[in-house]
Enzyme design. Structure first.
Site, PDB file in Angstrom:
ATOM      1  N   HIS A  19     131.350  36.645   0.717  1.00 26.51           N
ATOM      2  CA  HIS A  19     131.519  35.351   1.393  1.00 26.51           C
ATOM      3  C   HIS A  19     130.148  34.691   1.632  1.00 26.51           C
ATOM      4  CE1 HIS A  19     135.303  37.354   3.293  1.00 26.51           C
ATOM      5  NE2 HIS A  19     135.722  36.491   2.385  1.00 26.51           N
ATOM      6  N   LYS A  43     149.430  37.255  11.613  1.00 26.62           N
ATOM      7  CA  LYS A  43     148.594  38.086  10.753  1.00 26.62           C
ATOM      8  C   LYS A  43     147.881  39.167  11.569  1.00 26.62           C
ATOM      9  CE  LYS A  43     146.309  37.285   6.459  1.00 26.62           C
ATOM     10  NZ  LYS A  43     145.519  36.453   5.605  1.00 26.62           N
ATOM     11  N   ARG A  92     136.756  36.258  -7.644  1.00 25.00           N
ATOM     12  CA  ARG A  92     136.136  37.522  -8.038  1.00 25.00           C
ATOM     13  C   ARG A  92     136.666  37.939  -9.405  1.00 25.00           C
ATOM     14  NH1 ARG A  92     137.790  40.132  -2.491  1.00 25.00           N
ATOM     15  NH2 ARG A  92     139.623  39.172  -3.395  1.00 25.00           N
ATOM     16  N   SER A 130     137.281  42.172   2.030  1.00 25.65           N
ATOM     17  CA  SER A 130     137.314  42.548   3.451  1.00 25.65           C
ATOM     18  C   SER A 130     138.195  43.780   3.654  1.00 25.65           C
ATOM     19  CB  SER A 130     137.872  41.399   4.293  1.00 25.65           C
ATOM     20  OG  SER A 130     137.065  40.255   4.173  1.00 25.65           O
TER      21      SER A 130
HETATM   22  O1  PNS Z   1     140.964  34.662   2.832  1.00 23.71           O
HETATM   23  P1  PNS Z   1     142.387  34.352   2.490  1.00 23.71           P
HETATM   24  O2  PNS Z   1     143.334  35.128   3.391  1.00 23.71           O
HETATM   25  O3  PNS Z   1     142.681  34.547   1.036  1.00 23.71           O
HETATM   26  O4  PNS Z   1     142.598  32.773   2.820  1.00 23.71           O
HETATM   27  C1  PNS Z   1     143.858  32.165   2.648  1.00 23.71           C
HETATM   28  C2  PNS Z   1     143.880  30.727   3.216  1.00 23.71           C
HETATM   29  C3  PNS Z   1     143.439  30.692   4.656  1.00 23.71           C
HETATM   30  C4  PNS Z   1     142.975  29.848   2.384  1.00 23.71           C
HETATM   31  C5  PNS Z   1     145.365  30.221   3.067  1.00 23.71           C
HETATM   32  O5  PNS Z   1     146.222  31.187   3.615  1.00 23.71           O
HETATM   33  C6  PNS Z   1     145.613  28.879   3.741  1.00 23.71           C
HETATM   34  O6  PNS Z   1     145.110  27.874   3.320  1.00 23.71           O
HETATM   35  N1  PNS Z   1     146.418  28.897   4.819  1.00 23.71           N
HETATM   36  C7  PNS Z   1     146.785  27.701   5.557  1.00 23.71           C
HETATM   37  C8  PNS Z   1     148.266  27.339   5.353  1.00 23.71           C
HETATM   38  C9  PNS Z   1     148.447  26.406   4.162  1.00 23.71           C
HETATM   39  O7  PNS Z   1     147.863  25.353   4.067  1.00 23.71           O
HETATM   40  N2  PNS Z   1     149.317  26.820   3.214  1.00 23.71           N
HETATM   41  C10 PNS Z   1     149.638  26.027   2.051  1.00 23.71           C
HETATM   42  C11 PNS Z   1     148.838  26.424   0.829  1.00 23.71           C
HETATM   43  S1  PNS Z   1     149.749  27.606  -0.097  1.00 23.71           S
END
Ligand code: PNS
Length: 163
Positions: A19, A43, A92, A130
């Site tokens: 990150h 979560k 990645r 992570s």
């Molecule tokens: O680090 P991560 O867990 O892969 O991040 C995921 C994240 C936070 C980018 C994603 O879960 C997100 O954008 N959540 C907010 C809800 C949302 O907008 N969902 C619609 C897109 S599918």
């Protein structure tokens, strides 16, 4: 000229050197980067959203171009609310692609003007996640170099509290 602001969303549970690398690389493209920590009540995370924000803030305390915030709800709404036009995500390996592709296209359907920019981590960070960092740490493995030293200390402290 208006500043180019991007949002770098994620769980960041916790922040890894992958990150950190994506944040540093993004600053070569954007003027300001908002690291947006997902605040998701369902979560199960090792750190609270506030703890994760504080950890990231500490690592980038000397760089005024980086700010940290928690967000809930739809990412595209948050991006618009912050006056940004782009989302940054790290890529990645091949298995990241499908998940990222789905998310990007859903976000595009919701907000066609918002673009997602994918960045590759440097190769020494390519395998860091992570989830695996937490697993290695919980099994007493060495996580030096995988996360910033302050984050490694926070992980060790949390594991002690949990034991
Ligand atoms: O680090 P991560 O867990 O892969 O991040 C995921 C994240 C936070 C980018 C994603 O879960 C997100 O954008 N959540 C907010 C809800 C949302 O907008 N969902 C619609 C897109 S599918």
């Amino acid at each position: 000229m208006t500043a180019r602001i991007a949002i770098y969303p994620g769980s960041f549970d916790p922040l890894t050197m992958g990150h950190v690398n994506i944040i540093q690389r993004s600053l070569g493209i954007f003027d300001e980067l908002v690291v947006a920590v997902l605040n998701h009540p369902d979560k199960r995370t090792m750190f609270t959203p506030q703890e994760r924000c504080d950890q990231i803030q500490e690592v980038f305390a000397d760089d005024p171009r980086v700010s940290v915030d928690a967000f809930a709800g739809l990412l595209v709404d948050y991006v618009a609310q912050r006056g940004a036009s782009a989302v940054v995500r790290g890529l990645r390996a091949v298995q990241d692609f499908e998940y990222e592709f789905q998310m990007t296209m859903m976000n595009r359907r919701l907000a066609p003007d918002i673009d997602t920019v994918f960045m590759m981590t440097d190769e020494e960070h390519f395998y860091i996640a992570s989830r695996t960092v937490k697993e290695v740490a919980s099994l007493d493995g060495d996580i030096t170099g995988l996360v910033p030293p302050s984050v490694a200390a926070a992980i060790r402290k949390r594991l002690e509290e949990m034991s």
